[in-house]
Design a protein around this motif. Structure first.
Motif, PDB file in Angstrom:
ATOM      1  N   CYS A  89       1.002  -1.218  -0.036  1.00 53.50           N
ATOM      2  CA  CYS A  89       0.088  -0.045   0.044  1.00 53.50           C
ATOM      3  C   CYS A  89       0.919   1.145   0.062  1.00 53.50           C
ATOM      4  CB  CYS A  89      -0.797   0.000   1.257  1.00 53.50           C
ATOM      5  SG  CYS A  89      -1.775   1.640   1.468  1.00 53.50           S
ATOM      6  N   ASN A 117      -4.193   2.107   7.940  1.00 51.53           N
ATOM      7  CA  ASN A 117      -3.333   1.930   6.538  1.00 51.53           C
ATOM      8  C   ASN A 117      -2.023   2.198   6.902  1.00 51.53           C
ATOM      9  OD1 ASN A 117      -6.183   1.816   6.009  1.00 51.53           O
ATOM     10  ND2 ASN A 117      -5.739   2.628   3.949  1.00 51.53           N
ATOM     11  N   CYS A 175      -3.262   8.591  -0.549  1.00 54.26           N
ATOM     12  CA  CYS A 175      -3.642   7.464  -1.405  1.00 54.26           C
ATOM     13  C   CYS A 175      -3.653   7.994  -2.623  1.00 54.26           C
ATOM     14  CB  CYS A 175      -4.682   6.765  -0.829  1.00 54.26           C
ATOM     15  SG  CYS A 175      -5.389   5.597  -2.079  1.00 54.26           S
ATOM     16  N   CYS A 263      -6.943   0.999  -7.498  1.00 54.67           N
ATOM     17  CA  CYS A 263      -5.696   0.614  -6.655  1.00 54.67           C
ATOM     18  C   CYS A 263      -4.963  -0.473  -7.645  1.00 54.67           C
ATOM     19  CB  CYS A 263      -6.036   0.426  -5.327  1.00 54.67           C
ATOM     20  SG  CYS A 263      -4.539   0.127  -4.471  1.00 54.67           S
TER      21      CYS A 263
HETATM   22 FE1  SF4 Z   1      -3.387   1.807  -0.106  1.00 53.91          FE
HETATM   23 FE2  SF4 Z   1      -5.001   3.487  -1.425  1.00 53.91          FE
HETATM   24 FE3  SF4 Z   1      -4.502   1.171  -2.504  1.00 53.91          FE
HETATM   25 FE4  SF4 Z   1      -6.182   1.294  -0.114  1.00 53.91          FE
HETATM   26  S1  SF4 Z   1      -6.671   2.201  -2.177  1.00 53.91           S
HETATM   27  S2  SF4 Z   1      -4.539  -0.158  -0.655  1.00 53.91           S
HETATM   28  S3  SF4 Z   1      -4.867   3.167   0.763  1.00 53.91           S
HETATM   29  S4  SF4 Z   1      -2.894   2.643  -2.102  1.00 53.91           S
END
Ligand code: SF4
Length: 309
Positions: A89, A117, A175, A263
């Motif tokens: 992440c 997170n 993010c 993501c």
């Molecule tokens: Fe990380 Fe954003 Fe992916 Fe969630 S959506 S895993 S916060 S990078």
């Protein structure tokens, strides 16, 4: 052909799952086919709590590294597997334990609240953990005269500042899959669907949140839509959430605020990788006791300060 292949993989997963006494967890942002095969779907903390309550010996976490770590913190006696070891992440990686220690030295009298997170090491350096659903309540529960460091998501932190009036020391994390949603995206989709309710995740930027009707975590979005009489929703979060919402509310219409809100780490998990994960028992995510016990304290303190529901 792909359908036949999927059927074969699903059969294989079912068999391996029984052999290994495994439970499969899928985060709300996972691809639909993975959400469908999971024993539980939801947010990272909720999933880790549910898995801890099962008698499974193995947890396969279809999500990213910090989620598997959270499961390992709560279930030290179980084997936790992440089907792709590269599924990290970027937000969680934006603050390291060393960086947090340095920040704590600058503010020695501050309490540290970390968003779930974050890595296990960062949680171990924190006093309280929080989720996007309870960050406001956690901060509100802390003594008014206490300085608070909030890591790593600046946008969730900003939302907490607005809701609580507290002056937090924010870490500049974000993010990328949420900040890609722009004010213009919201205006454009709202103009096309003026009757729709806009739901934004707190990780979105402030202008996006200001244009939204509701600011909700993924779990809160599911509960909100279930109770709502509205039939159309604009969803400002990772697009996998639309699958979860549609599955629970087939009559309602869900429109992504931006098709770019994907993501890539969440999409690294595939049916094939789940099969390999269970066959070879990879990739194990374990947390050394020294870190795990401290990180768990931050999670326990979060639960202690929340009002009973
Ligand atoms: Fe990380 Fe954003 Fe992916 Fe969630 S959506 S895993 S916060 S990078």
């Amino acid at each position: 052909m792909r359908c036949e292949m999927n059927g074969h993989l699903l059969e294989r997963i079912k068999k391996l799952k029984a052999e290994r006494n495994a439970v499969i967890l899928a985060h709300n942002y996972q691809p639909g086919e993975i959400q469908d095969l999971a024993d539980f779907t939801g947010d990272s903390l909720g999933l880790s709590i549910k898995a801890a309550q099962t008698d499974a010996e193995v947890i396969v976490f279809c999500g990213v590294q910090f989620m598997a770590e959270t499961a390992a913190i709560l279930s030290p006696e179980k084997i936790v597997l992440l089907p792709d070891k590269n599924a990290g992440c970027p937000l969680a990686d934006m603050v390291t334990a060393e960086q947090l220690r340095q920040l704590k030295q600058k503010h020695p009298d501050a309490l540290v609240v970390c968003y779930v997170n974050s890595s296990a090491e960062v949680k171990a350096e924190s006093d309280y953990c929080c989720t996007s659903a309870n960050a406001v309540e956690v901060v509100e529960s802390l003594p008014i005269d206490k300085k608070i460091i909030f890591v790593p998501d600046q946008h969730l932190g900003q939302f907490v500042i607005e809701k609580t009036g507290r002056n937090l020391v924010l870490w500049p994390g974000y993010c990328a899959s949420h900040v890609v949603i722009t004010e213009e995206d919201i205006k454009r989709v709202k103009a096309k669907y003026p009757d729709a309710i806009v739901m934004a995740h707190p990780e979105c930027t402030e202008p996006v949140k200001q244009l939204s009707d509701q600011i909700l975590s993924t779990g809160q979005m599911l509960r909100y839509v279930e109770k709502s009489t509205a039939k159309r929703f604009i969803v400002a979060t990772e697009t996998g959430m639309i699958y979860a919402l549609k599955k629970q509310n087939p009559e309602a219409e869900f429109i992504a605020a931006s098709d770019r809100a994907i993501c890539p780490n969440m999409k690294m998990i595939s049916l094939e990788k789940i099969v390999w994960s269970l066959e070879d028992m990879q990739y194990k995510v374990a947390i050394a006791d020294e870190i795990r016990i401290k990180a768990k304290k931050a999670l326990d303190r979060m639960v202690e300060v929340l009002p009973a529901k």
